[in-house]
Design an enzyme around this catalytic site. Structure first.
Site, PDB file in Angstrom:
ATOM      1  N   GLN A   1     -15.853  24.473  64.856  1.00 18.85           N
ATOM      2  CA  GLN A   1     -16.337  24.487  63.473  1.00 18.85           C
ATOM      3  C   GLN A   1     -17.798  24.064  63.462  1.00 18.85           C
ATOM      4  O   GLN A   1     -18.118  22.954  63.882  1.00 18.85           O
ATOM      5  CB  GLN A   1     -15.470  23.514  62.692  1.00 18.85           C
TER       6      GLN A   1
ATOM      7  N   SER B   1     -21.417  20.673  60.126  1.00 20.03           N
ATOM      8  CA  SER B   1     -22.375  19.564  59.982  1.00 20.03           C
ATOM      9  C   SER B   1     -23.731  19.901  60.584  1.00 20.03           C
ATOM     10  O   SER B   1     -23.822  20.581  61.605  1.00 20.03           O
ATOM     11  CB  SER B   1     -21.849  18.320  60.687  1.00 20.03           C
TER      12      SER B   1
ATOM     13  N   SER C   1     -16.980  19.521  67.643  1.00 19.46           N
ATOM     14  CA  SER C   1     -15.883  19.333  68.597  1.00 19.46           C
ATOM     15  C   SER C   1     -15.527  20.667  69.235  1.00 19.46           C
ATOM     16  O   SER C   1     -15.443  21.679  68.533  1.00 19.46           O
ATOM     17  CB  SER C   1     -14.640  18.796  67.884  1.00 19.46           C
TER      18      SER C   1
ATOM     19  N   GLU D   1      -8.333  21.007  56.878  1.00 18.07           N
ATOM     20  CA  GLU D   1      -8.737  20.031  57.897  1.00 18.07           C
ATOM     21  C   GLU D   1      -8.144  18.660  57.583  1.00 18.07           C
ATOM     22  O   GLU D   1      -7.571  17.990  58.430  1.00 18.07           O
ATOM     23  CB  GLU D   1     -10.270  19.946  57.950  1.00 18.07           C
TER      24      GLU D   1
ATOM     25  N   GLU E   1     -15.676   7.245  52.499  1.00 16.06           N
ATOM     26  CA  GLU E   1     -16.357   7.102  51.196  1.00 16.06           C
ATOM     27  C   GLU E   1     -16.264   8.412  50.413  1.00 16.06           C
ATOM     28  O   GLU E   1     -15.992   8.409  49.203  1.00 16.06           O
ATOM     29  CB  GLU E   1     -17.841   6.735  51.397  1.00 16.06           C
TER      30      GLU E   1
HETATM   31  C1  FAD Z   1     -15.144  12.639  66.174  1.00 18.34           C
HETATM   32  C2  FAD Z   1     -15.920  13.540  65.253  1.00 18.34           C
HETATM   33  C3  FAD Z   1     -15.728  14.908  65.332  1.00 18.34           C
HETATM   34  C4  FAD Z   1     -16.445  15.758  64.483  1.00 18.34           C
HETATM   35  N1  FAD Z   1     -16.242  17.116  64.614  1.00 18.34           N
HETATM   36  C5  FAD Z   1     -16.955  17.964  63.851  1.00 18.34           C
HETATM   37  C6  FAD Z   1     -16.823  19.383  64.038  1.00 18.34           C
HETATM   38  O1  FAD Z   1     -16.057  19.846  64.876  1.00 18.34           O
HETATM   39  N2  FAD Z   1     -17.577  20.210  63.293  1.00 18.34           N
HETATM   40  C7  FAD Z   1     -18.453  19.733  62.353  1.00 18.34           C
HETATM   41  O2  FAD Z   1     -19.093  20.555  61.711  1.00 18.34           O
HETATM   42  N3  FAD Z   1     -18.617  18.392  62.159  1.00 18.34           N
HETATM   43  C8  FAD Z   1     -17.889  17.505  62.891  1.00 18.34           C
HETATM   44  N4  FAD Z   1     -18.051  16.139  62.717  1.00 18.34           N
HETATM   45  C9  FAD Z   1     -19.051  15.664  61.761  1.00 18.34           C
HETATM   46  C10 FAD Z   1     -18.485  14.993  60.512  1.00 18.34           C
HETATM   47  O3  FAD Z   1     -17.838  15.924  59.681  1.00 18.34           O
HETATM   48  C11 FAD Z   1     -19.675  14.313  59.814  1.00 18.34           C
HETATM   49  O4  FAD Z   1     -20.145  13.308  60.689  1.00 18.34           O
HETATM   50  C12 FAD Z   1     -19.280  13.697  58.480  1.00 18.34           C
HETATM   51  O5  FAD Z   1     -19.000  14.699  57.529  1.00 18.34           O
HETATM   52  C13 FAD Z   1     -20.343  12.743  57.929  1.00 18.34           C
HETATM   53  O6  FAD Z   1     -21.598  13.318  57.886  1.00 18.34           O
HETATM   54  P1  FAD Z   1     -22.895  12.563  58.466  1.00 18.34           P
HETATM   55  O7  FAD Z   1     -22.533  12.117  59.875  1.00 18.34           O
HETATM   56  O8  FAD Z   1     -24.074  13.460  58.313  1.00 18.34           O
HETATM   57  O9  FAD Z   1     -23.067  11.250  57.605  1.00 18.34           O
HETATM   58  P2  FAD Z   1     -23.852  11.127  56.206  1.00 18.34           P
HETATM   59  O10 FAD Z   1     -23.414  12.224  55.307  1.00 18.34           O
HETATM   60  O11 FAD Z   1     -25.298  10.967  56.471  1.00 18.34           O
HETATM   61  O12 FAD Z   1     -23.258   9.780  55.644  1.00 18.34           O
HETATM   62  C14 FAD Z   1     -23.661   8.472  56.081  1.00 18.34           C
HETATM   63  C15 FAD Z   1     -22.854   7.431  55.296  1.00 18.34           C
HETATM   64  O13 FAD Z   1     -23.179   7.530  53.882  1.00 18.34           O
HETATM   65  C16 FAD Z   1     -21.992   7.727  53.127  1.00 18.34           C
HETATM   66  N5  FAD Z   1     -22.233   8.622  52.000  1.00 18.34           N
HETATM   67  C17 FAD Z   1     -22.946   9.789  52.023  1.00 18.34           C
HETATM   68  N6  FAD Z   1     -22.927  10.367  50.799  1.00 18.34           N
HETATM   69  C18 FAD Z   1     -22.191   9.548  49.989  1.00 18.34           C
HETATM   70  C19 FAD Z   1     -21.788   9.606  48.620  1.00 18.34           C
HETATM   71  N7  FAD Z   1     -22.151  10.622  47.831  1.00 18.34           N
HETATM   72  N8  FAD Z   1     -21.020   8.594  48.124  1.00 18.34           N
HETATM   73  C20 FAD Z   1     -20.640   7.542  48.913  1.00 18.34           C
HETATM   74  N9  FAD Z   1     -20.993   7.435  50.222  1.00 18.34           N
HETATM   75  C21 FAD Z   1     -21.746   8.428  50.750  1.00 18.34           C
HETATM   76  C22 FAD Z   1     -21.014   8.371  54.104  1.00 18.34           C
HETATM   77  O14 FAD Z   1     -19.683   8.219  53.710  1.00 18.34           O
HETATM   78  C23 FAD Z   1     -21.350   7.641  55.393  1.00 18.34           C
HETATM   79  O15 FAD Z   1     -20.688   6.404  55.473  1.00 18.34           O
HETATM   80  C24 FAD Z   1     -17.350  15.244  63.543  1.00 18.34           C
HETATM   81  C25 FAD Z   1     -17.559  13.856  63.460  1.00 18.34           C
HETATM   82  C26 FAD Z   1     -16.848  13.017  64.302  1.00 18.34           C
HETATM   83  C27 FAD Z   1     -17.087  11.527  64.202  1.00 18.34           C
END
Ligand code: FAD
Length: 389
Positions: A108, A111, A143, A226, A359
């Site tokens: 997928q 992100s 992933s 998902e 969150e």
């Molecule tokens: C083990 C693992 C596997 C993954 N696999 C995939 C994959 O296969 N494909 C893929 O595309 N992605 C994947 N991801 C990515 C994952 O979906 C993202 O890391 C996740 O959606 C959070 O995005 P970010 O890391 O950019 O954090 P950010 O969006 O920058 O968020 C940072 C912090 O701010 C908080 N926050 C942000 N906006 C708000 C809001 N409006 N209200 C309250 N709090 C908020 C968040 O909850 C978080 O705590 C994976 C992540 C992990 C850890």
């Protein structure tokens, strides 16, 4: 229904001896007989039966070759329901069979470095080029991208409209020169996921899922599946990390203390509530589509797994801090049961991030389940190209 299905399963197994066939040929025959995912339509690995009939099917196929769902979770859990929901007949025909048999693994590409929770803000561009699209951009935390044959990709096709309206959803061929996959090592020492760079990658228009501009709606279909596939699985009592902790508690009296006893009991009760709620969710799923309630399950699963792995490390004291293996590896699947408590503790950190952070899930529950006022969104009506980045 149970009796007719039973006769079908008995006949299939009499005609296809799993011990005498190549595993892949057996799996293909199973798919063609409609005994792969029985709630799918006929011709696509199913028989159009209620989803709960799958339990009877799995029981009959116990001990026969497996399509290894642990190795293709994105394919089976997210790509398949999305292709079924919005794909054309030709797309379903082409992708579903090798996906189910495990010949084709899927990943997928959602992100991005600047768009995780705010997925609709993503910047990867797909530009029309005759009968297809040219894609440029970067994705992250993907992933299985190093093993995948196909990727689910959301890209921006119109920067002149507000962010949710300018996205389209594609299936990207990962085996092309314009796609570069680089490992990202995580806190466990392993690299389960990757960065993916697309430089003039090509997608034929026949590999678009849904209408141009409808990418947000299609992505939501995937995301709901998902959350359900991460959090909504009906599991046996005392399974997962809780089972390992309970076993250590029973077999090693020297670890016990009254305070730890209270904590273990409280985790046990939470695990049981989560397990029963997951059962109820899977039953209600049998009746319809995954809804926002799946977010509650994913949230509960992530929090419980973190609390249980915290407790395990504390319970085992120094022993819990030992780490078994920190050489860089690229595992086929997440191995909570096969590795030590240190690994479980570190890997569980990802549970509240992957598939949507806790969150964000709370926001979804507040807005879409409880009907509370929505978060203030100032960028909803501004063209994406004019948003500050
Ligand atoms: C083990 C693992 C596997 C993954 N696999 C995939 C994959 O296969 N494909 C893929 O595309 N992605 C994947 N991801 C990515 C994952 O979906 C993202 O890391 C996740 O959606 C959070 O995005 P970010 O890391 O950019 O954090 P950010 O969006 O920058 O968020 C940072 C912090 O701010 C908080 N926050 C942000 N906006 C708000 C809001 N409006 N209200 C309250 N709090 C908020 C968040 O909850 C978080 O705590 C994976 C992540 C992990 C850890």
């Amino acid at each position: 229904m149970a009796q007719v299905l039973d006769e079908l399963l008995t006949r299939f197994l009499a005609d296809h001896d799993p011990a005498a066939m190549e595993p892949l040929e057996f799996l293909r025959a199973r798919y063609d007989a409609g005994l792969a995912w029985v709630h799918f339509p006929e011709g696509h690995g199913g028989l159009g039966l209620p989803r709960e009939a799958q339990r009877q099917v799995e029981a009959a196929f116990k001990g026969t070759p497996s399509n290894r769902p642990d190795v293709n979770p994105i394919g089976l859990g997210m790509a398949a329901p999305t292709i079924l929901a919005v794909g054309t007949e030709e797309q379903r025909e082409r992708w579903l069979r090798p996906l189910w048999t495990g010949e084709d693994l899927w990943c997928q590409l959602f992100s991005e470095p600047g768009a995780g929770s705010d997925l609709a803000g993503l910047a990867t561009r797909a530009v029309r080029d005759g009968d297809g699209w040219i894609v440029n951009g970067q994705k992250v935390w993907n992933s299985m991208a190093h093993k995948a044959r196909w990727a689910l990709l959301v890209a921006r096709t119109d920067p002149d409209v507000p962010k949710h309206r300018g996205l389209s959803y594609f299936v990207l061929d990962m085996h092309q020169p314009g796609v570069e996959v680089r490992p990202l090592r995580q806190i466990t020492g392993e690299a389960e996921f990757n960065e993916v760079f697309m430089t003039d990658a090509h997608i034929p228009d026949t590999d678009r899922l849904g209408d141009v501009g409808a990418g947000w709606m299609v992505a939501n279909t995937t995301l709901m599946s998902e959350r359900v596939s991460i959090g909504g699985q009906a599991v046996p009592r005392e399974s997962g990390v809780l089972g390992l902790v309970a076993e250590a508690w029973r077999e090693r009296p020297e670890l016990r203390s009254p305070g730890a006893h209270d904590r273990l009991l409280s985790l046990w009760v939470k695990a049981e509530v989560t397990r029963q709620t997951a059962r109820r969710l899977s039953q209600s799923l049998a009746a319809g589509k995954p809804g926002p309630e799946g977010s509650g399950m994913k949230l509960a699963f992530g929090e419980l797994n973190q609390a249980t792995t915290d407790f395990e490390v504390e319970l085992l004291a120094e022993e819990g801090l030992r780490y078994d293996e920190w050489t860089m590896r690229r595992p086929d699947s997440v191995d909570f049961a096969g590795r030590g408590p240190g690994y479980r503790y570190l890997r569980a950190k990802g549970n509240s991030i992957e598939g949507g952070t806790s969150e964000i899930l709370r926001n979804i529950i507040a807005e879409r389940v409880l009907g509370l006022p929505g978060e203030h969104r100032v960028d909803k009506d501004i063209p994406w190209k004019d948003l500050p980045r």
